[in-house]
Write an enzyme that holds these catalytic residues in place. Structure first.
Site, PDB file in Angstrom:
ATOM      1  N   ASP A  40       0.838  -1.202   0.000  1.00  0.00           N
ATOM      2  CA  ASP A  40       0.000   0.000   0.000  1.00  0.00           C
ATOM      3  C   ASP A  40       0.876   1.256   0.000  1.00  0.00           C
ATOM      4  O   ASP A  40       0.610   2.218   0.713  1.00  0.00           O
ATOM      5  CB  ASP A  40      -0.968  -0.013   1.188  1.00  0.00           C
ATOM      6  CG  ASP A  40      -2.229   0.816   0.907  1.00  0.00           C
ATOM      7  OD1 ASP A  40      -2.423   1.222  -0.262  1.00  0.00           O
ATOM      8  OD2 ASP A  40      -3.002   1.058   1.853  1.00  0.00           O
ATOM      9  N   LYS A  64       1.855   4.617  -1.143  1.00  0.00           N
ATOM     10  CA  LYS A  64       1.152   5.747  -1.791  1.00  0.00           C
ATOM     11  C   LYS A  64       1.415   6.982  -0.929  1.00  0.00           C
ATOM     12  O   LYS A  64       1.788   6.850   0.255  1.00  0.00           O
ATOM     13  CB  LYS A  64      -0.352   5.481  -1.889  1.00  0.00           C
ATOM     14  CG  LYS A  64      -1.035   5.237  -0.555  1.00  0.00           C
ATOM     15  CD  LYS A  64      -2.529   5.033  -0.710  1.00  0.00           C
ATOM     16  CE  LYS A  64      -3.157   4.759   0.654  1.00  0.00           C
ATOM     17  NZ  LYS A  64      -4.608   4.599   0.617  1.00  0.00           N
ATOM     18  N   ASN A 120       0.461   7.182   2.745  1.00  0.00           N
ATOM     19  CA  ASN A 120       1.141   6.328   3.730  1.00  0.00           C
ATOM     20  C   ASN A 120       2.624   6.656   3.849  1.00  0.00           C
ATOM     21  O   ASN A 120       3.380   5.914   4.457  1.00  0.00           O
ATOM     22  CB  ASN A 120       0.958   4.848   3.355  1.00  0.00           C
ATOM     23  CG  ASN A 120      -0.468   4.392   3.600  1.00  0.00           C
ATOM     24  OD1 ASN A 120      -1.172   4.985   4.417  1.00  0.00           O
ATOM     25  ND2 ASN A 120      -0.909   3.367   2.899  1.00  0.00           N
ATOM     26  N   ASP A 153       1.573   2.499   7.897  1.00  0.00           N
ATOM     27  CA  ASP A 153       0.417   1.663   7.555  1.00  0.00           C
ATOM     28  C   ASP A 153       0.822   0.288   7.013  1.00  0.00           C
ATOM     29  O   ASP A 153       0.891   0.060   5.804  1.00  0.00           O
ATOM     30  CB  ASP A 153      -0.495   2.393   6.547  1.00  0.00           C
ATOM     31  CG  ASP A 153      -1.866   1.710   6.482  1.00  0.00           C
ATOM     32  OD1 ASP A 153      -2.033   0.660   7.130  1.00  0.00           O
ATOM     33  OD2 ASP A 153      -2.748   2.232   5.780  1.00  0.00           O
ATOM     34  N   THR A 202      -4.604   0.120  -2.702  1.00  0.00           N
ATOM     35  CA  THR A 202      -5.513   1.201  -3.072  1.00  0.00           C
ATOM     36  C   THR A 202      -5.634   1.216  -4.588  1.00  0.00           C
ATOM     37  O   THR A 202      -4.622   1.137  -5.299  1.00  0.00           O
ATOM     38  CB  THR A 202      -4.934   2.539  -2.554  1.00  0.00           C
ATOM     39  OG1 THR A 202      -4.709   2.399  -1.154  1.00  0.00           O
ATOM     40  CG2 THR A 202      -5.873   3.708  -2.818  1.00  0.00           C
TER      41      THR A 202
HETATM   42  N1  LIG Z   1       2.940   8.126  13.161  1.00  0.00           N
HETATM   43  C1  LIG Z   1       2.110   9.014  12.627  1.00  0.00           C
HETATM   44  N2  LIG Z   1       2.364  10.334  12.725  1.00  0.00           N
HETATM   45  C2  LIG Z   1       1.536  11.243  12.160  1.00  0.00           C
HETATM   46  N3  LIG Z   1       0.398  10.921  11.500  1.00  0.00           N
HETATM   47  C3  LIG Z   1       0.087   9.622  11.390  1.00  0.00           C
HETATM   48  C4  LIG Z   1       0.914   8.604  11.940  1.00  0.00           C
HETATM   49  N4  LIG Z   1       0.357   7.399  11.640  1.00  0.00           N
HETATM   50  C5  LIG Z   1      -0.759   7.659  10.944  1.00  0.00           C
HETATM   51  N5  LIG Z   1      -0.936   8.991  10.791  1.00  0.00           N
HETATM   52  C6  LIG Z   1      -2.048   9.647  10.074  1.00  0.00           C
HETATM   53  O1  LIG Z   1      -3.225   8.889  10.242  1.00  0.00           O
HETATM   54  C7  LIG Z   1      -3.716   8.396   8.981  1.00  0.00           C
HETATM   55  C8  LIG Z   1      -4.328   7.021   9.175  1.00  0.00           C
HETATM   56  O2  LIG Z   1      -3.349   6.137   9.669  1.00  0.00           O
HETATM   57  P1  LIG Z   1      -3.202   4.664   9.069  1.00  0.00           P
HETATM   58  O3  LIG Z   1      -3.060   4.753   7.581  1.00  0.00           O
HETATM   59  O4  LIG Z   1      -2.140   3.957   9.806  1.00  0.00           O
HETATM   60  O5  LIG Z   1      -4.635   4.096   9.463  1.00  0.00           O
HETATM   61  P2  LIG Z   1      -5.441   2.863   8.875  1.00  0.00           P
HETATM   62  O6  LIG Z   1      -6.730   2.771   9.626  1.00  0.00           O
HETATM   63  O7  LIG Z   1      -4.557   1.661   8.878  1.00  0.00           O
HETATM   64  O8  LIG Z   1      -5.691   3.403   7.426  1.00  0.00           O
HETATM   65  P3  LIG Z   1      -5.950   2.755   6.025  1.00  0.00           P
HETATM   66  O9  LIG Z   1      -7.324   3.195   5.680  1.00  0.00           O
HETATM   67  O10 LIG Z   1      -4.912   3.431   5.142  1.00  0.00           O
HETATM   68  O11 LIG Z   1      -5.753   1.265   6.170  1.00  0.00           O
HETATM   69  C9  LIG Z   1      -2.501   8.417   8.072  1.00  0.00           C
HETATM   70  O12 LIG Z   1      -2.869   8.509   6.726  1.00  0.00           O
HETATM   71  C10 LIG Z   1      -1.774   9.666   8.574  1.00  0.00           C
HETATM   72  O13 LIG Z   1      -2.368  10.840   8.055  1.00  0.00           O
END
Ligand SMILES: Nc1ncnc2c1ncn2[C@@H]1O[C@H](COP(=O)(O)OP(=O)(O)OP(=O)(O)O)[C@@H](O)[C@H]1O
Length: 486
Positions: free
Chosen positions: A177, A179, A182, A195, A226
């Site tokens: 993933d 992109k 992420n 992610d 995605t």
């Molecule tokens: N360590 C971090 N520091 C700052 N922002 C973060 C961090 N981790 C995640 N984020 C923010 O939070 C968003 C969502 O996090 P993440 O992609 O890990 O969640 P997810 O529920 O696994 O999402 P996805 O729908 O992509 O599977 C990220 O796109 C980013 O904007």
């Protein structure tokens, strides 16, 4: 009901049994956790903290299964990005294994280009993963703010991404993933890959995972990742290889330089058609080196794709686009300065002027960092009759709701209840469709495709909108501002 309850209990037991930190920790030489009996030994410990131990500052992002909040630990003042996942939501979505996989894999990674997991804890309702906070936000936001990057900026980011990908692939991990959403930036502008919920292990992987889920309810989507970044072979359900990540890297470079991803279209179906036919249009200002690199990363044959092919990483790093890059000193070089998250988005300027709040539209008092979000459309008194007593509009505007082949004009309205609904402006209340409400506070994410297109995703449905006034970012910020305080 009984089935859901049974599955929730099953999931709860799994979290508690499978993820419990054994009494004695063992650590591998290079930081890789070792197994002892059948339990996993974690480097990032499971703590007994509660959410009350942290001050919640602001939302950093919202994913499909989580929201990520910037928190400060009250006793130490240390700042973390706390990924909060609702156990019921994960269970209902059959994503228990997805979450476990991310936790276990992240725990075993140790590289400056990979977001670090520091500790976890849980309570009756939620799982919490404390990550190092990437204060520069998503690379996606930086592209959106700058329109597109210069080739020097793109070269810098590409080199850091490739360095981190080489580490992952060396451990036998396919991210699946990659992109700009992420790829996060530290405060000083260096890249960290985030992610890891979609990761896949190659056969030779050194990473340890518990045996596959014994949960028969867990669904695995046919295509991981995605839509706009999946390679053509994934559309024929070929198993993922490291070639998937190189294809996504090619899409990411294109997006850095052009401002939009190469295959994105108004529906997943149209996007897949463009991927299948590999229709890429290069803007005239791309250099020959950039075009050649993207072309080779977007090779439809994964076996010949640059990086994944016989020449591997050395061939990729030797590409003329990377001339001048000192691969062994990447993190010593100063990075392009990111624009910080709290700076206003350009889209918050309406008709060339900053928006001010008229007194008759009170912004939700809970909306702390979006004080300029209410748009001019919000002041139309017609929308007031759609509100419940005491409910305030946070954002409202006239948009197109996109369907596969058609579209219709709607008024989309976000309130502080919170509620997100749309109406046919000519029929009003009898036509009101609720997309999301406070009954499911965490069940929403907004995916911005470009400044005029965004998707509202809930567990029930995904709705696509086009905003001619290019306020897609404003919608994302507004919804996130309301969600964080639930
Ligand atoms: N360590 C971090 N520091 C700052 N922002 C973060 C961090 N981790 C995640 N984020 C923010 O939070 C968003 C969502 O996090 P993440 O992609 O890990 O969640 P997810 O529920 O696994 O999402 P996805 O729908 O992509 O599977 C990220 O796109 C980013 O904007």
């Amino acid at each position: 009901m009984a089935v859901v309850r049974a599955r929730r209990e099953e999931a709860q037991n799994e979290f508690e049994a499978g993820l419990r930190l054994p009494s004695r920790r063992i650590r591998g030489g290079d930081g890789i956790a070792l197994t002892r009996a059948s339990s996993i030994v974690f480097r990032a410990p499971q703590e007994n903290f509660t959410i009350e131990d942290f001050e919640q500052e602001r939302i950093l992002g919202v994913g499909s299964f989580s929201k990520v909040v910037r928190v400060k630990k009250k006793d130490t003042g240390d700042v973390y990005a706390l990924k909060v996942m609702d156990k019921d939501f994960i269970t209902k979505q059959d994503k228990v294994q997805h979450v476990k996989r991310e936790r276990i894999v992240l725990d075993q990674l140790n590289h400056p280009g990979i977001v670090q997991l520091l500790f976890t804890f849980q309570d009756a309702n939620s799982l919490y993963m404390a990550l190092e906070s990437c204060e520069g936000g998503e690379l996606f936001d930086q592209i959106a703010r700058k329109g597109h990057f210069s080739e020097d900026e793109a070269r810098f980011y590409m080199a850091e991404i490739i360095d981190a990908m080489e580490y992952l692939h060396g451990l036998g991990l396919i991210h699946q993933d990659i992109k700009p959403e992420n790829l996060l930036l530290t405060a000083d502008g260096h890249i960290k890959i985030a992610d890891f919920g979609c990761v896949k292990l190659t056969e030779s992987s050194q990473i340890m995972l518990p045996p596959p889920a014994a949960n028969p309810h867990e669904t695995s989507s046919l295509i991981e990742g995605t839509a706009a970044y999946v390679p053509p072979e994934a559309l024929n359900t070929s198993p993922a290889t490291i070639g998937n990540d190189f294809w996504a890297l090619g899409c990411t470079l294109y997006q850095m330089l052009a401002g939009t991803s190469p295959f994105k279209d108004s529906s997943d179906w149209l996007t897949f058609e463009r991927i299948r036919t590999r229709k890429v249009v290069f803007p005239g200002y791309f250099s020959d080196e950039a075009i050649d690199l993207i072309d080779k990363l977007l090779d439809t044959d994964p076996g010949r794709r640059l990086g994944a092919g016989p020449g591997g990483y050395p061939a990729l790093k030797m590409h003329p686009f990377f001339k001048g890059i000192a691969w062994n000193k990447l993190r010593d070089v100063s990075a392009p300065t990111p624009k910080l998250i709290l700076e206003p988005y350009p889209s918050q300027v309406f008709d060339g002027q900053k928006l001010t709040m008229p007194s008759n539209i009170a912004l939700a008092s809970t909306v702390h960092h979006a004080p300029q979000l209410a748009s001019m459309d919000s002041f139309d008194s017609r929308w007031q009759e759609l509100l419940e007593p005491g409910e305030c509009i946070v954002l409202a505007s006239k948009l197109k709701k996109l369907r596969l082949l058609t579209s219709k004009k709607v008024q989309l309205i976000l309130t502080d209840r919170p509620r997100l609904f749309y109406v046919d402006p000519s029929k009003l209340i009898e036509n009101m469709k609720i997309l999301w409400s406070s009954n499911n506070p965490n069940d929403i994410s907004i995916h911005v495709l470009n400044s005029s297109h965004f998707k509202v995703c809930t567990s029930m449905k995904t709705s696509s909108f086009e905003d001619k006034a290019q306020k897609a970012w404003q919608w994302k910020k507004a919804v996130e501002s309301v969600v964080v305080h639930q």
